[in-house]
Motif scaffolding. Structure first.
Motif, short mmCIF file in Angstrom:
data_model
loop_
_atom_site.label_atom_id
_atom_site.label_comp_id
_atom_site.label_asym_id
_atom_site.label_seq_id
_atom_site.Cartn_x
_atom_site.Cartn_y
_atom_site.Cartn_z
N HIS A 44 0.84 -1.19 0.00
CA HIS A 44 0.00 0.00 0.00
C HIS A 44 0.88 1.25 0.00
O HIS A 44 1.66 1.46 0.92
CB HIS A 44 -0.86 -0.04 1.27
CG HIS A 44 -1.95 0.99 1.33
ND1 HIS A 44 -2.59 1.30 2.50
CD2 HIS A 44 -2.51 1.76 0.38
CE1 HIS A 44 -3.50 2.22 2.27
NE2 HIS A 44 -3.48 2.52 0.99
N GLN A 103 3.34 0.73 3.48
CA GLN A 103 3.06 -0.35 4.43
C GLN A 103 2.75 -1.61 3.65
O GLN A 103 2.29 -1.56 2.51
CB GLN A 103 1.91 0.01 5.38
CG GLN A 103 0.59 0.26 4.70
CD GLN A 103 -0.56 0.51 5.68
OE1 GLN A 103 -0.43 0.30 6.89
NE2 GLN A 103 -1.68 0.97 5.16
N HIS A 149 1.31 -5.85 4.38
CA HIS A 149 0.84 -6.90 5.28
C HIS A 149 0.90 -8.22 4.53
O HIS A 149 0.63 -8.26 3.33
CB HIS A 149 -0.61 -6.65 5.71
CG HIS A 149 -0.80 -5.43 6.54
ND1 HIS A 149 -1.05 -4.19 6.01
CD2 HIS A 149 -0.80 -5.25 7.89
CE1 HIS A 149 -1.18 -3.30 6.99
NE2 HIS A 149 -1.03 -3.91 8.13
N VAL A 191 -5.34 4.59 7.98
CA VAL A 191 -4.35 3.90 7.15
C VAL A 191 -4.29 2.42 7.43
O VAL A 191 -4.19 1.60 6.52
CB VAL A 191 -2.97 4.56 7.36
CG1 VAL A 191 -1.87 3.69 6.81
CG2 VAL A 191 -2.94 5.94 6.73
N SER A 192 -4.36 2.05 8.71
CA SER A 192 -4.18 0.62 9.01
C SER A 192 -4.93 0.21 10.27
O SER A 192 -5.17 1.02 11.17
CB SER A 192 -2.70 0.27 9.18
OG SER A 192 -2.18 0.89 10.34
N PHE A 193 -5.29 -1.04 10.29
CA PHE A 193 -5.88 -1.71 11.45
C PHE A 193 -5.16 -3.04 11.61
O PHE A 193 -5.16 -3.85 10.69
CB PHE A 193 -7.38 -1.95 11.21
CG PHE A 193 -8.07 -2.68 12.34
CD1 PHE A 193 -8.72 -1.98 13.35
CD2 PHE A 193 -8.09 -4.07 12.38
CE1 PHE A 193 -9.38 -2.64 14.39
CE2 PHE A 193 -8.73 -4.74 13.43
CZ PHE A 193 -9.37 -4.03 14.43
N GLN A 194 -4.53 -3.22 12.78
CA GLN A 194 -3.98 -4.54 13.10
C GLN A 194 -4.67 -5.03 14.36
O GLN A 194 -4.66 -4.32 15.37
CB GLN A 194 -2.47 -4.49 13.35
CG GLN A 194 -1.64 -4.34 12.09
CD GLN A 194 -1.24 -2.92 11.83
OE1 GLN A 194 -1.30 -2.06 12.71
NE2 GLN A 194 -0.82 -2.62 10.61
N ARG A 223 -5.76 -0.60 5.18
CA ARG A 223 -5.43 -2.02 5.06
C ARG A 223 -5.14 -2.57 6.45
O ARG A 223 -4.87 -1.81 7.38
CB ARG A 223 -4.17 -2.21 4.20
CG ARG A 223 -4.16 -1.47 2.90
CD ARG A 223 -5.22 -2.00 1.94
NE ARG A 223 -5.27 -1.13 0.76
CZ ARG A 223 -4.50 -1.28 -0.31
NH1 ARG A 223 -3.63 -2.27 -0.35
NH2 ARG A 223 -4.60 -0.45 -1.34
N GLY A 224 -5.15 -3.88 6.54
CA GLY A 224 -4.82 -4.41 7.85
C GLY A 224 -4.84 -5.91 7.92
O GLY A 224 -5.00 -6.61 6.92
N SER A 241 -4.09 3.13 12.90
CA SER A 241 -3.17 4.21 12.57
C SER A 241 -3.75 5.03 11.44
O SER A 241 -4.38 4.50 10.52
CB SER A 241 -1.81 3.62 12.18
OG SER A 241 -0.83 4.61 12.17
#
Lengths: 368, 368, 368, 368
Positions: free
Chosen positions: A211, A234, A236, B154-157, B246-247, B267
């Motif tokens: 991304h 980033q 994943h 931006v992101s999820f973890q 994304r995540g 984030s």
């Protein structure tokens, strides 16, 4: 071997880190060889001379080829931008010298493969700067795993996040250039992938998503013109390991709040261990049946620590991981090393990163 | 509405948690309606009678249909094993009653879809027990995100790990039955997926991997005979959100050391927040430009907390999240609710879980 | 001054730490003087020669007086057992050399006073090895306090606990000898008192309690004979500072679980800061009005850090605090130092420790 | 006894906390007695009536004497400002009722002594609201200590800090009145002293220092007039325990950043335990020979927890400690209690606080 002459190329962040390690290693460890700081090279000859003086190298070169040709140099350390690793290492190998190269090994996995093959042909010791693996707590983690203390490995969850590119006005640098192995996955993620392999063994399949959040950046700090960015901010991925374990990895250089967050958890049928490079002197360990996680502080019972301090809890720093790395390299050169990350292993890391890029590009699982 | 009669079905872990919440909610909050604890049902009539007495319900039934038919019951709370949610909720909806159902809504997403449609047709208030969302710190997190304080997401973890099935001799239970929505993804992961949607919005594509580590378990505690297991012990997935973020998510009930580790990090371009249900009264928050993460302790400035205590740092417990959930439900029934997790939203969660299962089975990306 | 010759006495834990610092400092920092590692002394001549070779000192002496007399030596570093600090430092001062002495300065405060006066008379630079003060986060803490960012200081709570003497079978060593400034208060507590003064300023009154828990120990490791112990295993004290703040300190070498727990909290009318040496790269800071404590990670914005690494969160180690200490010492020798802990300040620390001992012995408040 | 009628006096923070506990306790625990919520008293009759309705009390009184005289009331719970504890408790005891009084027991230790003697004369069960002791992890800590798992106790370091008075413009309240047992030591410190006695046993000598930092405060919120303050904002003390252990305690209501920081460490010859009420579901434990501290999460293996949740790590809240306290009280009333904090023990806590005040006033050690 009585004496080994070190030739160091590059005087940036990593150049200095190498210099510090080479200066300290003999005072920290009993070495099987005497080190000489023979030569330092930097394209900027004045800087080369200045740093050679400050860092104690006998000779300065503005042409790295001269350093490699110097007959006093037995070990070539490479700390230049990524795209120069290939020509420098190939030249050093051709000259029959041991090579200590910063990561990533190369800017393509094909280059990495050629470097690995050249190293095999040359029959010299090679090492790549995955220094986080030399942390005594990581060596302990590997021993615990190897001794079966976590049981059968089940999962690996890992992440390497920093935020040095989180500001959309952080300018373009060579780290943003895909031709130079740019992007968060190559720059940070390769450390994580190397760690995953170091502790978990080979990966057999990956699926991934990359991304680019900030699709253009200033051409340089403060400049109004902006330049398109093609590398990932980033990434994943899901991983399947040869040992049957499953897991996920993430890599980001735009995750606010994190500065050196190389963190992972490994779980097996008998326990779990957890680590975060932002607290590099701690390892959290849980064993089945215990009431809770234990926080282990690094101490002299661990391999390598006692040479720095006889007292537990006194903490090693980032630069001292480099000293540990150099010590292992020197032991290997003297035929006494344990299995370090050589060009073959570093090539495997690049292959894995390439598979992740392919999986992301084609949005499908890729087997290795 | 002056008064609302509550009918509660089930007397297990969740049954008691509901009872405690219904008993406390009126003393904690000023409610727009007076609650009556009208009836309690359990297939074991003796247990129903005993619990009704202890918990203060006026009436006990051994047949849940009688409870639903009881004209005094205006709200039906369902805390039975998963496969019973469908018939009970459908009957309650058919009777025009408000329904408060434990998660997961149903054992298939098709059932969940039917329940959602029945709820729409009935025009009653429904809620599903994703109680972790009612934590004042989670409500704060959602507000921060909604107000743009993290910038563009931006992101999820995320991860929900426990270890109650880590022992290979933990016996088969209905949670191991795919017909009853068994497995770590359904049991724990659905909380995480609901949380991801609550904070990040819809997911548009997934790729996943599920894994049955212990492929057979004792048929019951201590039994020598073992029974094959078909559900996942752990699952990992990559997510793409509609908002572009994304995540990754992970779910495991065999990860040693974790007891209630519903943890995530979100984030954005302006900051990061991090949460772990094992420390449910804390939220870690980083804003761009700050020197480090802040640890926020729950306190009376947060929505909902002050009703429990005027003093910060005094901490809410798990059961009090249920009290908060029940309060929101009662507000909704009185027409004053904010957007809660109703049958429609719970169906969306099941659709997402089903997409993850499909992606894992077919080892490919699935779009929603 | 162009060049400074270093003479180091002692080759133990601290001897090596000094050697590492002297070897690294020039590669880390731009120094105003060129260092030469002139001489190393150890009563064991063979060890002196071996270490001199390994650590890069040009000359080895078995008699420390020869080292002091060596005209090439301009700076004498003393890392021997405590009771030798006095004669060595006095001789070095008499020879007009700069002196860098490990803590505690002396075994009595009278000796410390004489050393301070001799240093003043000699007019040379002196420093004492309270290295924890050189942590960039501690320098930051001092700046925050100095700038008034905590408001008026109100309290200091501090502790230095380790557990290396927790085992009652840990044998007698010179650290158990009151004639050699033994005991937990002298050995560990003096670091804490120095830190309290460094950050809070002078102490004007103390009340204290000391405690010998293990009243005899084996005469040496594994020996059946035991020897009576007269020094404290733990000490607690109340402090009144000249600035009006109040506080408490504790010191223990028998507190299980702690390895390097030099921890303190300072609170003022505008905020609080907290530090623990077991996580030396972190400082917790709370400012009035903020929602919670911030965790600051050391980084290049702090004084001194950038010389080791351009990247935040990469962490310094214990030995690098010594490098920072040596740098400050060298700057002072070249007339560019900030206010370091010299013999005068170290004498004040000893006076404070003596007052605590007196207060404990007579069970009363003692004013300074 | 079949049934016990509860009379609750006061409707503030603690009044509601009691009400919640009385409402929940029967649904959480199997009780040996049926509770009736008989009467609620508040000097404001309207508020009494409103709360009685909301909290489920059958009767409301504006005169607390009527509540005590009510023959249906068997247990009197007192949650009013401190100076009212004495007359209310004395009246309840005179009427032969069991008494559950909030802390501190009284505003002078002489009053506390009289209350203890009256309780003995009346022969009824009394309890004082030191609810933190009922945390299952604290009960575990006491068991570990009692079983000798920490060895001989060596030290106690404790602190209770909050910051609700840190702002110099926080107005005068009755908590600032020495006639009402005001000050940080009485308000917060008494919890800590009670905890110290609960875990460590009696204290035999103290030395102390108290400190009024903000010597005047607004007479009420926002008022320009200010009023002189005579009570302590912070207090520090040294303790000697009857068992030979030593330690220190601190208490502050002006320590920025802390919200409910009742924290302590207990060390013995075999280990150390550490607790912080701001993470009330965690206990850190170190046993000699282990590599590090363990973090224990509260779970159903602990006494009392399972009644709230069968699952570990699900966390209790502050209010649930009150439920545990009430359960122990009810067991005691039915002759099945363990040793709770009754009026005798609470008087001992007041004696200890008084000795600390005396030691601070006269700046000398005081023996008990």
């Amino acid at each position: 071997m009585d004496e080994l002459g070190v030739g160091l190329i590059g005087t940036g962040f990593m150049g200095r880190a190498h210099a510090l390690a080479f200066r300290s290693v003999g005072a920290v460890f009993e070495l099987p060889v005497r080190l000489r700081l023979t030569a330092l090279a930097d394209a900027d000859g004045q800087r080369a001379a200045h740093c050679a003086r400050a860092w104690g190298f006998a000779q300065a070169y503005s042409d790295w080829r001269q350093l490699i040709d110097d007959p006093q140099v037995g070990l070539v350390a490479i700390t230049t931008p990524n795209h120069l690793h290939f020509p420098m290492a190939m030249a050093a190998l051709a000259a029959g010298k041991a090579v200590y190269c910063e990561k990533p090994l190369a800017v393509t996995s094909e280059q990495a493969r050629q470097m690995h093959q050249a190293a095999q042909a040359a029959g010299v010791v090679t090492r790549v700067g995955y220094n986080y693996q030399h942390n005594p707590l990581i060596v302990l983690a590997r021993e615990l795993i190897g001794n079966g203390e976590l049981g059968q490995l089940v999962s690996f969850q890992g992440e390497f996040s920093e935020d040095f590119m989180a500001d959309p006005d952080s300018p373009w640098t060579w780290r943003c250039d895909p031709q130079q192995a740019g992007g968060a996955l190559a720059d940070l993620g390769s450390h994580l992938l190397a760690m995953a392999r170091f502790l978990m063994g080979p990966v057999v399949a990956v699926c991934a998503d990359t991304h680019t959040v900030h699709q253009e950046r200033p051409v340089r700090a403060g400049a109004p013109e902006r330049r398109a960015i093609a590398v990932d901010d980033q990434a994943h991925a899901l991983l399947r390991f040869a040992n049957g374990a499953r897991g996920s990895v993430g890599s980001s250089w735009i995750k606010h709040g994190y500065k050196n967050h190389l963190a992972f958890e490994i779980s097996g049928t008998l326990g779990t261990l957890a680590f975060d490079q932002e607290r590099l002197n701690e390892l959290r360990l849980y064993r089945a049946g215990q009431p809770g996680f234990q926080r282990l502080l690094a101490g002299p019972a661990l391999p390598g620590y006692a040479a720095f301090s006889p007292a537990p809890g006194h903490q090693l720093g980032y630069n001292e991981l480099k000293t540990l790395e150099v010590q292992e390299l020197l032991m290997a050169i003297c035929g006494q090393g344990r299995d370090g990350t050589d060009f073959q292993e570093a090539w495997e890391v690049e292959r894995l990163a390439a598979a992740i890029r392919l999986a992301a590009r084609e949005q499908r699982w890729v087997t290795l």
